[in-house]
Design an enzyme around this catalytic site. Sequence first.
Site, PDB file in Angstrom:
ATOM      1  N   TRP A  10     -43.385  -4.861 -30.581  1.00  0.00           N
ATOM      2  CA  TRP A  10     -42.390  -5.937 -30.587  1.00  0.00           C
ATOM      3  C   TRP A  10     -42.611  -6.956 -31.705  1.00  0.00           C
ATOM      4  O   TRP A  10     -42.263  -8.117 -31.571  1.00  0.00           O
ATOM      5  CB  TRP A  10     -42.333  -6.640 -29.234  1.00  0.00           C
ATOM      6  CG  TRP A  10     -41.992  -5.754 -28.083  1.00  0.00           C
ATOM      7  CD1 TRP A  10     -40.747  -5.463 -27.608  1.00  0.00           C
ATOM      8  CD2 TRP A  10     -42.899  -5.045 -27.227  1.00  0.00           C
ATOM      9  NE1 TRP A  10     -40.823  -4.612 -26.524  1.00  0.00           N
ATOM     10  CE2 TRP A  10     -42.138  -4.345 -26.264  1.00  0.00           C
ATOM     11  CE3 TRP A  10     -44.291  -4.924 -27.179  1.00  0.00           C
ATOM     12  CZ2 TRP A  10     -42.706  -3.539 -25.272  1.00  0.00           C
ATOM     13  CZ3 TRP A  10     -44.865  -4.128 -26.206  1.00  0.00           C
ATOM     14  CH2 TRP A  10     -44.074  -3.455 -25.261  1.00  0.00           C
ATOM     15  N   HIS A  11     -43.168  -6.497 -32.824  1.00  0.00           N
ATOM     16  CA  HIS A  11     -43.445  -7.394 -33.945  1.00  0.00           C
ATOM     17  C   HIS A  11     -42.538  -7.097 -35.134  1.00  0.00           C
ATOM     18  O   HIS A  11     -42.951  -7.218 -36.287  1.00  0.00           O
ATOM     19  CB  HIS A  11     -44.919  -7.300 -34.356  1.00  0.00           C
ATOM     20  CG  HIS A  11     -45.863  -7.812 -33.314  1.00  0.00           C
ATOM     21  ND1 HIS A  11     -47.234  -7.677 -33.426  1.00  0.00           N
ATOM     22  CD2 HIS A  11     -45.648  -8.445 -32.144  1.00  0.00           C
ATOM     23  CE1 HIS A  11     -47.811  -8.206 -32.350  1.00  0.00           C
ATOM     24  NE2 HIS A  11     -46.861  -8.679 -31.563  1.00  0.00           N
ATOM     25  N   TYR A  12     -41.304  -6.707 -34.858  1.00  0.00           N
ATOM     26  CA  TYR A  12     -40.381  -6.400 -35.955  1.00  0.00           C
ATOM     27  C   TYR A  12     -40.058  -7.684 -36.726  1.00  0.00           C
ATOM     28  O   TYR A  12     -40.058  -8.790 -36.184  1.00  0.00           O
ATOM     29  CB  TYR A  12     -39.114  -5.730 -35.424  1.00  0.00           C
ATOM     30  CG  TYR A  12     -38.446  -6.431 -34.273  1.00  0.00           C
ATOM     31  CD1 TYR A  12     -37.509  -7.430 -34.506  1.00  0.00           C
ATOM     32  CD2 TYR A  12     -38.742  -6.093 -32.958  1.00  0.00           C
ATOM     33  CE1 TYR A  12     -36.896  -8.084 -33.456  1.00  0.00           C
ATOM     34  CE2 TYR A  12     -38.132  -6.745 -31.903  1.00  0.00           C
ATOM     35  CZ  TYR A  12     -37.203  -7.740 -32.156  1.00  0.00           C
ATOM     36  OH  TYR A  12     -36.597  -8.394 -31.119  1.00  0.00           O
ATOM     37  N   HIS A  13     -39.768  -7.528 -38.006  1.00  0.00           N
ATOM     38  CA  HIS A  13     -39.545  -8.666 -38.888  1.00  0.00           C
ATOM     39  C   HIS A  13     -38.774  -8.185 -40.119  1.00  0.00           C
ATOM     40  O   HIS A  13     -38.572  -6.990 -40.301  1.00  0.00           O
ATOM     41  CB  HIS A  13     -40.881  -9.303 -39.300  1.00  0.00           C
ATOM     42  CG  HIS A  13     -41.859  -8.331 -39.894  1.00  0.00           C
ATOM     43  ND1 HIS A  13     -42.589  -7.452 -39.121  1.00  0.00           N
ATOM     44  CD2 HIS A  13     -42.217  -8.079 -41.174  1.00  0.00           C
ATOM     45  CE1 HIS A  13     -43.365  -6.706 -39.900  1.00  0.00           C
ATOM     46  NE2 HIS A  13     -43.152  -7.066 -41.148  1.00  0.00           N
TER      47      HIS A  13
END
Length: 555
Positions: free
Chosen positions: A491-494
């Site tokens: 859940w660390h999309y950027h």
Amino acid sequence: MARPICFCLQYFALLMSFGAIVSYARPPLQHPQEEPSYLKFVFNATELPPQDYYDYIIVGGGTAGCPLAATLSRAYKVLVLERGGVAYGKPNLMNHEGFLTTLMDANPFDSPAQAFTSEEGVSNARGRVLGGGTAINAGFYSRADREFYQKSGVDWDQKIVNKSYEWVERAIVFRPELRDWQLAVRDGLLEAGIDPFNGFRLDHVAGTKIGGSIFDSYGKRHTAADLLSYAKPSNIKVSVHASVERVLLASSSPHAGSRLSAVGVAYRDHMGKYHHALVGKHGEVILSAGAIGSPQLLLLSGIGPRPYLSAWGIPVAHHLPSVGQFLYDNPRNGISIVAPIPLEQSLIQVVGITESGAYIEAASNVIPFASPPHSVFIRTPSSPLYLPVATLMEKIIGPLSSGSLRLASTDIRVNPIVRFNYFNNPVDLERCVNGTRMIGDILRSRSLENFKFRDWFGGRSFRFVGPALPVDQSNHRVMEDFCRRTVSTIWHYHGGCVVGKVVDRNFRLNGIDALRVVDGSTFGVSPGTNPQATVLMLGRYVGLKILRERMRYKS
């Protein structure tokens, strides 16, 4: 030999994740039942007028938007527009035991965690609630690594960076209390050579450390919304259930070729009624809608690649080819085991920061186990059985592999289509292999012996839930296959509005005045072990920088 067991697999797609818990001089802990003070200036969008004027309009009341709004409101009139509702009063959101339930209940329509699936088939979620990702994540808090500041394209004022972190930490960051599984993982990391032990640290440092969390000693979650308590109440309105549909743009002069400027936004309340929020002189519209929401809103506002927008029939306001491009997600891989001993509920509290491009983390959960119907050997109980499940996972740094975002609809409420291209760059795959091998080293450590089962012949082995690590971890091809086959998200999309490509080093949109993007969509690399701390810092940091800019207008 370790033996896998399979049951209720829908629970375990979420188990190899996140994290938990810091303590500084701060106001006394708010009792879990005490209503937060910021609710006094939170309104349903239906209560707002059809048109109103503000100094700053912030689209997204999430991880960056809340600290940004609180900071700007000290001197200016601010409106925050949040598409979701309020987290307060929702037990699954507001305590650590509800973490899995929140993500499992994610749906595309009205839950606080809005589900989406990448084109690779990896399930993911984005926040749709005041507080944003801080209201649905596992709470782990750790500052960015030094390389992040060097590679981000921003001329950071490190003194303001540090003060911004400290401002956040005084309010919502706590120190965890380690119990059995986290203690065992801490010792296992050190046995595996991920040293030295750095104790409890909020800064990024190689070795093994205990990080911070936004869960307090009651187990209550604190979110970015709590930072709104520092706002000046007379200067701020927070509107929930407000769906911003487009940024309103106008020419700065009647002459051809003049620059466009953001003059406000159009949004709808949950009854479908339109509202217009407009900015005054020196005011700005600031997008803080996240790595999915900010590029999506720019595209729907006619800001993006001209041929692509024209194909959708969207009037092109400004040709900006990189909107929605350079989208990243850090792949997560790991294992889950059933523990033979009682196990505490824990999210990520300990992290191993390696020198080989991977971070090692752990979590533990007590989950319900549904017995097979009509079991011959087990009488179905009147209440569910609960099983202790522990996880070890690795996240790679970066990543280098990038993807893109494109529209699925002209309706802002519909998730866009995203592709992250996991492991497209071979360096990312190599880092995953390194990280999964370290998980193998930890599993072989003495510290994890108590988490093995005894078999009939006196041997001891792990009982895996889902895939086990390959037996031959020296076989590079087999390990690469494991990484590709078991890839998931942390859940660390950027990315999507990256500095230097979509915004400048002050987070202003290239080519359009009075419009900024302030959130993780501007990152070309994930900051350290977890982006939460840095995105919170970013909101405060940019707010302080804007206040300084406005002071120059007056001088």
